[in-house]
Design an enzyme around this catalytic site. Structure first.
Site, PDB file in Angstrom:
ATOM      1  N   HIS A  22       0.844  -1.207   0.000  1.00 25.78           N
ATOM      2  CA  HIS A  22       0.000   0.000   0.000  1.00 25.78           C
ATOM      3  C   HIS A  22       0.875   1.251   0.000  1.00 25.78           C
ATOM      4  O   HIS A  22       0.634   2.199  -0.751  1.00 25.78           O
ATOM      5  CB  HIS A  22      -0.879   0.044   1.259  1.00 25.78           C
ATOM      6  CG  HIS A  22      -1.907  -1.038   1.375  1.00 25.78           C
ATOM      7  ND1 HIS A  22      -2.125  -1.749   2.528  1.00 25.78           N
ATOM      8  CD2 HIS A  22      -2.804  -1.530   0.476  1.00 25.78           C
ATOM      9  CE1 HIS A  22      -3.100  -2.623   2.349  1.00 25.78           C
ATOM     10  NE2 HIS A  22      -3.523  -2.516   1.109  1.00 25.78           N
TER      11      HIS A  22
ATOM     12  N   LYS B 212     -17.548  -6.557   7.179  1.00 26.09           N
ATOM     13  CA  LYS B 212     -16.221  -7.152   7.362  1.00 26.09           C
ATOM     14  C   LYS B 212     -15.892  -7.161   8.840  1.00 26.09           C
ATOM     15  O   LYS B 212     -16.391  -6.320   9.590  1.00 26.09           O
ATOM     16  CB  LYS B 212     -15.172  -6.349   6.599  1.00 26.09           C
ATOM     17  CG  LYS B 212     -15.180  -6.595   5.103  1.00 26.09           C
ATOM     18  CD  LYS B 212     -13.940  -6.028   4.444  1.00 26.09           C
ATOM     19  CE  LYS B 212     -13.944  -6.281   2.946  1.00 26.09           C
ATOM     20  NZ  LYS B 212     -12.816  -5.616   2.279  1.00 26.09           N
TER      21      LYS B 212
ATOM     22  N   ARG C 164      -1.786  -6.329  -8.468  1.00 22.71           N
ATOM     23  CA  ARG C 164      -0.714  -7.277  -8.158  1.00 22.71           C
ATOM     24  C   ARG C 164      -0.683  -8.447  -9.127  1.00 22.71           C
ATOM     25  O   ARG C 164       0.334  -8.790  -9.685  1.00 22.71           O
ATOM     26  CB  ARG C 164      -0.908  -7.830  -6.731  1.00 22.71           C
ATOM     27  CG  ARG C 164      -0.580  -6.872  -5.641  1.00 22.71           C
ATOM     28  CD  ARG C 164      -1.163  -7.310  -4.325  1.00 22.71           C
ATOM     29  NE  ARG C 164      -2.614  -7.215  -4.343  1.00 22.71           N
ATOM     30  CZ  ARG C 164      -3.390  -7.393  -3.291  1.00 22.71           C
ATOM     31  NH1 ARG C 164      -2.867  -7.707  -2.128  1.00 22.71           N
ATOM     32  NH2 ARG C 164      -4.691  -7.266  -3.385  1.00 22.71           N
TER      33      ARG C 164
ATOM     34  N   SER D 128      -2.689  -7.749   3.173  1.00 22.70           N
ATOM     35  CA  SER D 128      -2.957  -7.608   4.612  1.00 22.70           C
ATOM     36  C   SER D 128      -3.270  -8.970   5.234  1.00 22.70           C
ATOM     37  O   SER D 128      -2.863  -9.255   6.361  1.00 22.70           O
ATOM     38  CB  SER D 128      -4.128  -6.643   4.848  1.00 22.70           C
ATOM     39  OG  SER D 128      -3.795  -5.351   4.409  1.00 22.70           O
TER      40      SER D 128
HETATM   41  P1  ADP Z   1      -9.511  -4.426   0.598  1.00 30.08           P
HETATM   42  O1  ADP Z   1      -9.093  -5.144   1.851  1.00 30.08           O
HETATM   43  O2  ADP Z   1     -10.583  -3.402   0.799  1.00 30.08           O
HETATM   44  O3  ADP Z   1      -9.703  -5.321  -0.596  1.00 30.08           O
HETATM   45  P2  ADP Z   1      -6.833  -3.950  -0.013  1.00 30.08           P
HETATM   46  O4  ADP Z   1      -6.049  -3.365   1.086  1.00 30.08           O
HETATM   47  O5  ADP Z   1      -6.676  -5.400  -0.260  1.00 30.08           O
HETATM   48  O6  ADP Z   1      -8.297  -3.523   0.241  1.00 30.08           O
HETATM   49  O7  ADP Z   1      -6.525  -3.243  -1.396  1.00 30.08           O
HETATM   50  C1  ADP Z   1      -6.679  -1.876  -1.664  1.00 30.08           C
HETATM   51  C2  ADP Z   1      -5.996  -1.588  -2.977  1.00 30.08           C
HETATM   52  O8  ADP Z   1      -4.590  -1.761  -2.810  1.00 30.08           O
HETATM   53  C3  ADP Z   1      -6.371  -2.502  -4.141  1.00 30.08           C
HETATM   54  O9  ADP Z   1      -6.356  -1.760  -5.335  1.00 30.08           O
HETATM   55  C4  ADP Z   1      -5.270  -3.545  -4.141  1.00 30.08           C
HETATM   56  O10 ADP Z   1      -5.093  -4.135  -5.408  1.00 30.08           O
HETATM   57  C5  ADP Z   1      -4.094  -2.677  -3.764  1.00 30.08           C
HETATM   58  N1  ADP Z   1      -3.016  -3.421  -3.141  1.00 30.08           N
HETATM   59  C6  ADP Z   1      -3.094  -4.195  -2.035  1.00 30.08           C
HETATM   60  N2  ADP Z   1      -1.881  -4.746  -1.758  1.00 30.08           N
HETATM   61  C7  ADP Z   1      -1.029  -4.296  -2.709  1.00 30.08           C
HETATM   62  C8  ADP Z   1       0.371  -4.527  -2.999  1.00 30.08           C
HETATM   63  N3  ADP Z   1       1.100  -5.358  -2.258  1.00 30.08           N
HETATM   64  N4  ADP Z   1       0.907  -3.902  -4.068  1.00 30.08           N
HETATM   65  C9  ADP Z   1       0.152  -3.097  -4.841  1.00 30.08           C
HETATM   66  N5  ADP Z   1      -1.173  -2.846  -4.635  1.00 30.08           N
HETATM   67  C10 ADP Z   1      -1.746  -3.444  -3.597  1.00 30.08           C
END
Ligand code: ADP
Length: 177
Positions: free
Chosen positions: A24, A48, A97, A135
């Site tokens: 992130h 959630k 990703r 996460s």
């Molecule tokens: P949620 O839990 O609401 O799905 P995420 O935190 O998984 O939210 O994802 C939010 C955004 O960040 C999404 O666009 C996801 O693809 C992106 N994202 C999450 N992890 C990464 C990472 N390691 N590298 C690049 N983008 C990421």
């Protein structure tokens, strides 16, 4: 639909950030270099069951992103496109990703366009060194990783998040009996 002007120089990056990861932070840092202003929106979804409360997620993200002057962090509930309108932002920033991300993100971008055609989704490719990070993965590492967890976690999350994450699992059983 409201008609207040939206700025194409202002992007919003939404997610659960439960907790914020190095992946992130990388997208946010790169997004902040491209857009004049970047708002990080921490989504509060009653369906959630996050590990961290909204206030905890907000305070960790603010701490991690404090050095980026054009980034602000806030919580929101409801539709992301409505949050963008409230912010006056025209651009939804997302990270990609994997191939499976592309499928789900494409569907979400189409849904958001149907909900509000003025809002454009812009994707940044994950950096190679962070593309495996999520996460949910880091929560597993923290819960199951035993003594090496603290050191290993710094490969996945900003240093400010390591303590709060380990504290969530201290005292909990780390493997089935
Ligand atoms: P949620 O839990 O609401 O799905 P995420 O935190 O998984 O939210 O994802 C939010 C955004 O960040 C999404 O666009 C996801 O693809 C992106 N994202 C999450 N992890 C990464 C990472 N390691 N590298 C690049 N983008 C990421």
């Amino acid at each position: 639909m409201p008609t207040n002007a939206l700025s194409g120089r202002h992007a919003v990056y939404t997610g659960s950030f439960d907790p914020i990861t190095l992946g992130h932070r990388d997208i946010i840092t790169r997004g902040a270099a491209v857009f004049e202003k970047l708002t990080v929106g921490i989504g509060i979804n009653p369906e959630k069951r996050p590990l961290f409360t909204p206030d905890e997620r907000l305070s960790m993200a603010r701490d991690v992103l404090a050095s980026l002057p054009n980034v602000e962090v806030c919580c929101f509930s409801g539709l992301a496109v409505e949050f963008l309108r409230e912010c006056g932002a025209r651009v939804m920033l997302r990270g990609l990703r994997t191939l499976s991300d592309i499928e789900s993100e494409f569907t979400m971008a189409l849904a958001n366009r149907a909900l509000d055609p003025e809002i454009e989704t812009v994707f940044l490719m994950a950096s190679e060194k962070f593309s495996h990070i999520s996460s949910s993965l880091i929560k597993q590492v923290a819960q199951l990783g035993r003594h090496s967890a603290a050191a290993r976690l710094q490969e996945f999350i900003p240093v400010q998040v390591v303590g709060p994450l380990l504290a969530k699992f201290s005292g909990s059983p780390q493997s089935p009996a």
